[in-house]
Design a protein around this motif. Structure first.
Motif, PDB file in Angstrom:
ATOM      1  N   ALA A   1      33.284 -96.143  88.658  1.00 53.38           N
ATOM      2  CA  ALA A   1      31.896 -96.043  88.894  1.00 53.38           C
ATOM      3  C   ALA A   1      31.474 -94.227  88.935  1.00 53.38           C
ATOM      4  O   ALA A   1      30.257 -94.097  88.492  1.00 53.38           O
ATOM      5  CB  ALA A   1      31.428 -96.462  90.213  1.00 53.38           C
TER       6      ALA A   1
ATOM      7  N   ASP B   1      31.108 -92.892  85.511  1.00 56.25           N
ATOM      8  CA  ASP B   1      29.903 -93.351  84.842  1.00 56.25           C
ATOM      9  C   ASP B   1      28.681 -92.149  85.428  1.00 56.25           C
ATOM     10  O   ASP B   1      27.729 -91.811  84.755  1.00 56.25           O
ATOM     11  CB  ASP B   1      29.278 -94.645  85.501  1.00 56.25           C
TER      12      ASP B   1
ATOM     13  N   GLY C   1      27.080 -93.291  90.722  1.00 54.05           N
ATOM     14  CA  GLY C   1      27.528 -94.213  89.893  1.00 54.05           C
ATOM     15  C   GLY C   1      27.000 -95.759  90.457  1.00 54.05           C
ATOM     16  O   GLY C   1      26.630 -95.850  91.726  1.00 54.05           O
TER      17      GLY C   1
ATOM     18  N   THR D   1      27.806 -99.538  91.970  1.00 55.85           N
ATOM     19  CA  THR D   1      28.751-100.067  92.933  1.00 55.85           C
ATOM     20  C   THR D   1      29.720-100.609  92.132  1.00 55.85           C
ATOM     21  O   THR D   1      29.781-101.233  90.985  1.00 55.85           O
ATOM     22  CB  THR D   1      28.095-101.151  93.862  1.00 55.85           C
ATOM     23  N   GLU D   2      30.818-100.613  92.658  1.00 58.61           N
ATOM     24  CA  GLU D   2      32.342-101.465  91.947  1.00 58.61           C
ATOM     25  C   GLU D   2      32.503-102.646  92.406  1.00 58.61           C
ATOM     26  O   GLU D   2      33.439-103.314  92.158  1.00 58.61           O
ATOM     27  CB  GLU D   2      33.518-100.398  92.155  1.00 58.61           C
TER      28      GLU D   2
ATOM     29  N   HIS E   1      26.561 -99.562  84.900  1.00 59.04           N
ATOM     30  CA  HIS E   1      27.990-100.171  84.668  1.00 59.04           C
ATOM     31  C   HIS E   1      28.398 -99.363  83.321  1.00 59.04           C
ATOM     32  O   HIS E   1      27.868 -99.533  82.147  1.00 59.04           O
ATOM     33  CB  HIS E   1      28.494-101.486  84.860  1.00 59.04           C
TER      34      HIS E   1
END
Length: 299
Positions: A10, A13, A103, A105-106, A135
């Motif tokens: 993330a 990203d 980024g 959230t994962e 994402h």
């Protein structure tokens, strides 16, 4: 320009988006890794002893710095303190940051709906705009941002978002598209078909005229267009971003507290979660500090 970074996908990203935005604004990138010195004893992909949280964080940052294209002005900071939102906000205030980049959230779509993420907290109080990467943004090339959309509704927050989007478009030589989303007509009594049609026609015409006036705020050198959308604003804006192949979508935020924002279902929060393209949220606090940040060194 501050980029929240911790070595996860993330944050890659976020770094990709940060490179795009920093190029537009000629801003220096500062990668910030905020960690807990008591518990963050190891980081995925990095060899670290249990008591070397700072060493592990700095190793992640060095690896990220080496991945940057040659010549990109950048710095990195490991901060032994949490929460991340507080660290980024304080650094943004100290450095007069042009923007904070985060980024996604994962933890999947469910957790993105929960109150309390770093992005949601920063949107309320950050002294600069907050950009959020979608994402897998890292999987695309960090190409130049060519088409920017901005949601406008005649509010002071929307004016601030428009001004910021116009600045990005002007400095980055990008096209700017303005959208006003009209909610469906809701009446306490049954309406005739004719009255609904008349309302839609008159409201669409008035919104189009308002968008034309709003476009006068944009520098002449920026190619602009406007479009009136009808329906749920968050849904319509997210869909239009795909249809128009936007590279970035900018929105204003009224900066309500977390409970009220949840009850009201803030448009900016929902678009931030739904949009396929990167989003930038300009809060009341960010608008108030915009002039000072623009005059600063450009972090």
């Amino acid at each position: 320009m501050l980029v929240g970074y911790d070595g996860r996908r993330a944050s890659d990203d976020a770094l990709t988006l940060g490179l795009q935005l920093a190029g537009m604004l000629s801003a220096k990138l500062v990668l910030v890794y905020a960690y807990d010195p008591e518990t963050d004893s190891a980081v995925e992909g990095v060899q670290a002893t249990p008591d070397s949280a700072r060493e592990a964080a700095e190793a992640v940052l060095r690896r990220a710095m080496r991945s940057l294209p040659y010549g990109v002005p950048a710095d990195a900071r490991a901060v032994a303190r949490l929460p991340v939102a507080n660290v980024l906000q304080e650094l943004a205030e100290e450095e007069h940051a042009a923007m904070i980049v985060l980024g996604p959230t994962e933890f999947g779509r469910l957790s993105r709906l929960l109150v309390g993420s770093a992005a949601e907290r920063l949107v309320q109080s950050a002294p600069c705009p907050v950009a959020v990467a979608p994402h897998d943004h890292r999987l695309g090339s960090a190409r130049r941002i060519e088409r920017i959309g901005v949601c406008w509704d005649a509010s002071p927050e929307a004016d601030s978002a428009l001004d910021f989007a116009a600045r990005l478009a002007s400095e980055g030589h990008a096209e700017l598209r303005l959208y006003e989303a009209l909610r469906p007509l809701v009446l306490a009594y049954p309406a005739t078909g004719e009255s609904e049609v008349a309302y839609e026609e008159s409201s669409t015409r008035a919104a189009g005229e308002a968008l034309a006036r709003a476009r006068r705020r944009v520098p002449d050198r920026v190619v602009t267009s406007g479009k009136v959308l009808r329906g749920d604003p968050a849904h319509e804006l997210s869909e239009q971003a795909v249809s128009d192949k936007l590279d970035l979508l900018v929105l204003g935020s009224r900066g309500f507290g977390p409970l009220k924002r949840t009850l009201l279902g803030g448009v900016s929060d929902r678009v931030m979660r739904m949009a396929a393209c990167p989003t930038v949220i300009v809060s009341r606090a960010a608008a108030a500090g915009a002039d000072g940040n623009a005059a600063a060194a450009g972090v």
